[in-house]
Design a protein around this motif. Structure first.
Motif, mmCIF file in Angstrom:
data_model
loop_
_atom_site.group_PDB
_atom_site.id
_atom_site.type_symbol
_atom_site.label_atom_id
_atom_site.label_comp_id
_atom_site.label_asym_id
_atom_site.label_seq_id
_atom_site.Cartn_x
_atom_site.Cartn_y
_atom_site.Cartn_z
ATOM 1 N N TRP A 31 -9.427 19.098 -3.726
ATOM 2 C CA TRP A 31 -9.654 20.363 -4.265
ATOM 3 C C TRP A 31 -8.557 20.499 -5.387
ATOM 4 O O TRP A 31 -7.405 20.788 -5.379
ATOM 5 C CB TRP A 31 -9.263 21.455 -3.494
ATOM 6 N N LEU A 32 -9.198 20.106 -6.840
ATOM 7 C CA LEU A 32 -8.347 20.477 -7.910
ATOM 8 C C LEU A 32 -8.419 21.637 -8.420
ATOM 9 O O LEU A 32 -9.612 22.164 -8.562
ATOM 10 C CB LEU A 32 -8.605 19.412 -9.037
ATOM 11 N N TYR A 33 -7.333 22.426 -8.750
ATOM 12 C CA TYR A 33 -7.634 23.886 -9.406
ATOM 13 C C TYR A 33 -6.414 24.184 -10.174
ATOM 14 O O TYR A 33 -5.447 23.357 -10.512
ATOM 15 C CB TYR A 33 -7.448 25.043 -8.311
ATOM 16 N N GLY A 34 -6.857 25.181 -11.326
ATOM 17 C CA GLY A 34 -5.773 25.452 -12.467
ATOM 18 C C GLY A 34 -6.530 26.332 -13.310
ATOM 19 O O GLY A 34 -7.921 26.292 -13.403
ATOM 20 N N LEU A 35 -5.921 26.488 -14.472
ATOM 21 C CA LEU A 35 -6.584 27.225 -15.648
ATOM 22 C C LEU A 35 -7.618 26.460 -16.380
ATOM 23 O O LEU A 35 -7.626 25.382 -16.208
ATOM 24 C CB LEU A 35 -5.464 27.612 -16.526
ATOM 25 N N LYS A 132 -1.442 21.842 -13.332
ATOM 26 C CA LYS A 132 -0.726 22.782 -13.993
ATOM 27 C C LYS A 132 -0.500 22.652 -15.586
ATOM 28 O O LYS A 132 -0.176 21.780 -16.013
ATOM 29 C CB LYS A 132 0.805 22.561 -13.412
ATOM 30 N N ALA A 133 -0.926 23.846 -16.181
ATOM 31 C CA ALA A 133 -0.606 23.997 -17.547
ATOM 32 C C ALA A 133 -0.502 25.548 -17.877
ATOM 33 O O ALA A 133 -1.344 26.073 -17.356
ATOM 34 C CB ALA A 133 -1.750 23.209 -18.331
ATOM 35 N N SER A 134 0.325 25.914 -18.886
ATOM 36 C CA SER A 134 0.467 27.330 -19.180
ATOM 37 C C SER A 134 -0.714 27.726 -19.787
ATOM 38 O O SER A 134 -1.638 27.152 -20.269
ATOM 39 C CB SER A 134 1.750 27.465 -20.027
ATOM 40 N N PHE A 135 -0.812 29.084 -19.570
ATOM 41 C CA PHE A 135 -1.846 29.821 -20.516
ATOM 42 C C PHE A 135 -1.919 29.301 -21.796
ATOM 43 O O PHE A 135 -3.005 29.171 -22.580
ATOM 44 C CB PHE A 135 -2.102 31.396 -20.269
ATOM 45 N N GLU A 136 -0.834 29.483 -22.597
ATOM 46 C CA GLU A 136 -0.566 29.169 -23.758
ATOM 47 C C GLU A 136 -0.918 27.712 -24.304
ATOM 48 O O GLU A 136 -1.457 27.602 -25.394
ATOM 49 C CB GLU A 136 1.169 29.384 -24.230
ATOM 50 N N GLU A 137 -0.612 26.837 -23.397
ATOM 51 C CA GLU A 137 -1.000 25.398 -23.702
ATOM 52 C C GLU A 137 -2.418 25.248 -23.664
ATOM 53 O O GLU A 137 -3.127 24.444 -24.282
ATOM 54 C CB GLU A 137 -0.317 24.534 -22.764
ATOM 55 N N CYS A 138 -3.242 25.934 -22.423
ATOM 56 C CA CYS A 138 -4.618 25.857 -22.396
ATOM 57 C C CYS A 138 -5.368 26.470 -23.701
ATOM 58 O O CYS A 138 -6.313 25.944 -24.037
ATOM 59 C CB CYS A 138 -5.016 26.510 -21.189
ATOM 60 N N VAL A 173 1.202 20.853 -1.180
ATOM 61 C CA VAL A 173 0.309 20.890 -2.531
ATOM 62 C C VAL A 173 0.897 19.967 -3.623
ATOM 63 O O VAL A 173 2.221 19.631 -3.735
ATOM 64 C CB VAL A 173 0.379 22.236 -3.292
ATOM 65 N N ILE A 174 -0.109 19.132 -4.037
ATOM 66 C CA ILE A 174 0.216 18.187 -5.001
ATOM 67 C C ILE A 174 0.284 18.921 -6.450
ATOM 68 O O ILE A 174 -0.713 19.327 -6.796
ATOM 69 C CB ILE A 174 -0.841 16.903 -5.041
ATOM 70 N N ILE A 175 1.214 18.774 -7.352
ATOM 71 C CA ILE A 175 1.309 19.231 -8.279
ATOM 72 C C ILE A 175 1.209 18.280 -9.569
ATOM 73 O O ILE A 175 2.022 17.386 -9.784
ATOM 74 C CB ILE A 175 2.665 20.321 -8.694
ATOM 75 N N LEU A 176 0.269 18.346 -10.363
ATOM 76 C CA LEU A 176 0.020 17.515 -11.456
ATOM 77 C C LEU A 176 0.293 18.479 -12.856
ATOM 78 O O LEU A 176 -0.481 19.246 -13.240
ATOM 79 C CB LEU A 176 -1.403 16.968 -11.797
ATOM 80 N N ASP A 177 1.534 18.021 -13.647
ATOM 81 C CA ASP A 177 1.852 18.972 -14.694
ATOM 82 C C ASP A 177 1.537 18.341 -15.939
ATOM 83 O O ASP A 177 1.964 17.295 -16.542
ATOM 84 C CB ASP A 177 3.351 19.196 -14.694
ATOM 85 N N THR A 178 0.175 18.808 -16.519
ATOM 86 C CA THR A 178 -0.398 18.187 -17.700
ATOM 87 C C THR A 178 0.152 18.358 -18.755
ATOM 88 O O THR A 178 -0.230 18.144 -19.901
ATOM 89 C CB THR A 178 -1.907 18.279 -17.746
#
Length: 203
Positions: A31-35, A132-138, A173-178
């Protein structure tokens, strides 16, 4: 129809173990989730193609694809978001029981939604991945043009702006910081874990 008139026949169906033996793999739900724009779909596609090359049977469940079909009657209210994730979790569970390695890519902004998905799929078969990626980056990437529309008021209940997003706090949780690594590197890290998990058990 009343629930009392429904009689499930799960106990008479061919079991998950039989399907897994046929496919030569163990099924899991990733299950991949994020903004929106964090890289969920890109990573899911890269991982699926690599697993396919490995000879694994896979299926991607993607938010936009599902909302254009199965869940096209749902909006973005809290109630509709919950129902969206509930339906997808049930679909993912069915695919798991069929022996398929399933990659679900959904924003899933609230902890309660992720916990519901985990409980429906089954915790032992549920791999939680926060892209994971910030609102600003997205917003800078804005691959679908949604952030520009949201800024002009053209998208209601936009996650991160009008509707909140709850990051995971600890847990498995596995965190992938893009923002700190490419989608390709994130996919490789996830693949290292998945290739071990989907190996069939030796009887």
């Amino acid at each position: 129809m009343s629930q009392e008139n429904i009689h499930p026949v799960f106990d008479r169906l061919l079991g998950r173990d039989d399907k897994q033996r046929l496919l030569g793999q163990r099924s899991v739900v990733v299950w991949l989730y994020g903004l929106s724009g964090s890289g969920k779909s890109t990573i899911a596609n890269l991982v699926e193609r690599a697993l396919h090359e490995d000879g694994r049977m896979t299926q991607i469940l993607d938010g936009d694809n599902i909302r254009s079909g199965l869940n096209q009657n749902l909006g973005f209210s809290d109630e509709d978001r919950l129902e969206n994730i509930r339906r997808i979790s049930e679909v993912a569970k069915l695919l798991k029981e069929a022996g398929v390695v399933t990659l679900a890519s959904f924003i899933t902004p609230k902890k309660e939604l992720r916990e519901m998905a985990r409980s429906i799929v089954g915790a032992e078969d549920f791999i939680e991945v926060y892209v994971k990626a910030s609102f600003e980056e997205c917003a800078r990437r804005d691959v679908k043009g949604l952030y520009a529309k949201a800024a002009q008021g053209g998208v209601k209940q936009f996650t991160g702006k009008d509707s909140g997003f709850e990051e995971p706090e600890g847990g498995n949780v596995i965190i992938l910081d893009t923002e700190s690594e490419s989608a390709e590197d994130s996919a490789k890290r996830l693949l290292t874990i998945l290739r071990e998990r989907v190996q069939p058990t030796v009887s």
